[in-house]
Write a protein that holds these residues in place. Structure first.
Motif, PDB file in Angstrom:
ATOM      1  N   HIS A 107      -0.728  84.799 -32.992  1.00 59.48           N
ATOM      2  CA  HIS A 107      -0.613  84.064 -34.254  1.00 59.48           C
ATOM      3  C   HIS A 107      -1.850  84.261 -35.112  1.00 59.48           C
ATOM      4  O   HIS A 107      -2.926  84.611 -34.637  1.00 59.48           O
ATOM      5  CB  HIS A 107      -0.404  82.572 -33.997  1.00 59.48           C
ATOM      6  CG  HIS A 107      -1.584  81.910 -33.355  1.00 59.48           C
ATOM      7  ND1 HIS A 107      -1.792  81.932 -31.999  1.00 59.48           N
ATOM      8  CD2 HIS A 107      -2.628  81.242 -33.892  1.00 59.48           C
ATOM      9  CE1 HIS A 107      -2.912  81.283 -31.730  1.00 59.48           C
ATOM     10  NE2 HIS A 107      -3.444  80.857 -32.857  1.00 59.48           N
ATOM     11  N   GLU A 127      -1.231  81.982 -40.813  1.00 60.46           N
ATOM     12  CA  GLU A 127      -0.012  82.011 -41.620  1.00 60.46           C
ATOM     13  C   GLU A 127       1.269  82.293 -40.856  1.00 60.46           C
ATOM     14  O   GLU A 127       2.355  82.020 -41.360  1.00 60.46           O
ATOM     15  CB  GLU A 127      -0.138  83.070 -42.725  1.00 60.46           C
ATOM     16  CG  GLU A 127      -1.191  82.771 -43.767  1.00 60.46           C
ATOM     17  CD  GLU A 127      -2.600  83.151 -43.333  1.00 60.46           C
ATOM     18  OE1 GLU A 127      -2.738  83.980 -42.414  1.00 60.46           O
ATOM     19  OE2 GLU A 127      -3.558  82.604 -43.905  1.00 60.46           O
ATOM     20  N   GLU A 128       1.177  82.881 -39.640  1.00 59.32           N
ATOM     21  CA  GLU A 128       2.421  83.288 -38.979  1.00 59.32           C
ATOM     22  C   GLU A 128       2.251  83.427 -37.470  1.00 59.32           C
ATOM     23  O   GLU A 128       1.138  83.580 -36.969  1.00 59.32           O
ATOM     24  CB  GLU A 128       2.925  84.607 -39.556  1.00 59.32           C
ATOM     25  CG  GLU A 128       1.950  85.746 -39.400  1.00 59.32           C
ATOM     26  CD  GLU A 128       2.223  86.921 -40.318  1.00 59.32           C
ATOM     27  OE1 GLU A 128       3.003  86.788 -41.255  1.00 59.32           O
ATOM     28  OE2 GLU A 128       1.635  87.980 -40.062  1.00 59.32           O
ATOM     29  N   ILE A 137       8.750  87.592 -36.593  1.00 61.70           N
ATOM     30  CA  ILE A 137       7.601  86.976 -37.256  1.00 61.70           C
ATOM     31  C   ILE A 137       8.099  85.745 -38.007  1.00 61.70           C
ATOM     32  O   ILE A 137       9.044  85.848 -38.792  1.00 61.70           O
ATOM     33  CB  ILE A 137       6.928  87.972 -38.226  1.00 61.70           C
ATOM     34  CG1 ILE A 137       6.532  89.240 -37.477  1.00 61.70           C
ATOM     35  CG2 ILE A 137       5.730  87.334 -38.915  1.00 61.70           C
ATOM     36  CD1 ILE A 137       6.120  90.392 -38.380  1.00 61.70           C
ATOM     37  N   VAL A 138       7.476  84.587 -37.721  1.00 66.82           N
ATOM     38  CA  VAL A 138       7.917  83.338 -38.348  1.00 66.82           C
ATOM     39  C   VAL A 138       6.713  82.522 -38.810  1.00 66.82           C
ATOM     40  O   VAL A 138       5.603  82.700 -38.319  1.00 66.82           O
ATOM     41  CB  VAL A 138       8.786  82.489 -37.386  1.00 66.82           C
ATOM     42  CG1 VAL A 138      10.049  83.232 -36.981  1.00 66.82           C
ATOM     43  CG2 VAL A 138       8.005  82.074 -36.157  1.00 66.82           C
ATOM     44  N   SER A 139       6.966  81.595 -39.717  1.00 67.42           N
ATOM     45  CA  SER A 139       5.928  80.685 -40.192  1.00 67.42           C
ATOM     46  C   SER A 139       5.641  79.640 -39.109  1.00 67.42           C
ATOM     47  O   SER A 139       6.487  79.392 -38.244  1.00 67.42           O
ATOM     48  CB  SER A 139       6.389  79.986 -41.469  1.00 67.42           C
ATOM     49  OG  SER A 139       7.435  79.075 -41.157  1.00 67.42           O
ATOM     50  N   HIS A 149       8.376  76.998 -38.989  1.00 69.72           N
ATOM     51  CA  HIS A 149       9.619  77.460 -38.366  1.00 69.72           C
ATOM     52  C   HIS A 149       9.438  77.584 -36.855  1.00 69.72           C
ATOM     53  O   HIS A 149      10.361  77.289 -36.093  1.00 69.72           O
ATOM     54  CB  HIS A 149      10.064  78.787 -38.979  1.00 69.72           C
ATOM     55  CG  HIS A 149      11.450  79.178 -38.576  1.00 69.72           C
ATOM     56  ND1 HIS A 149      12.546  78.414 -38.871  1.00 69.72           N
ATOM     57  CD2 HIS A 149      11.898  80.235 -37.872  1.00 69.72           C
ATOM     58  CE1 HIS A 149      13.634  78.993 -38.370  1.00 69.72           C
ATOM     59  NE2 HIS A 149      13.257  80.094 -37.748  1.00 69.72           N
TER      60      HIS A 149
END
Length: 92
Positions: free
Chosen positions: A27, A30-31, A51-53, A56
């Motif tokens: 990580h 930001e992601e 890839i996710v926030s 999420h």
């Protein structure tokens, strides 16, 4: 289509899915990056990168916890798999 519904297309090449027996998660602020791999020593390959926030990722974790609870209620306790016996990773 009703208001508020989103039509999602499922590409034919993804419908059968891929098998992953290992995951590496990293990580930044930001992601989150999740690499799903199939590892069969002496080699392994990344099958998918997701890839996710951070927000999420929290929803994914919540959904996984809910599904694990429902699974264990229906089929019994899941025993955690042992970790890998060999080291692996992206080597130069």
């Amino acid at each position: 289509m009703r208001e508020g519904n989103i039509e999602v297309k499922f590409p034919e090449g993804l419908q059968s899915g891929v098998y992953a027996n290992n995951t590496v998660i990293a990580h930044t602020k930001e992601e989150f990056v999740m690499d799903f791999m199939f590892v069969a020593p002496p080699m392994g390959s990344v099958n998918a990168r997701v890839i996710v926030s951070p927000g999420h990722m929290k929803r994914i974790i919540s959904a996984l916890q809910d599904n694990i609870a429902k699974y264990e209620e229906a089929f019994g306790k899941i025993e955690e798999a042992a970790g890998p016996k060999t080291s692996f990773g992206f080597q130069p």
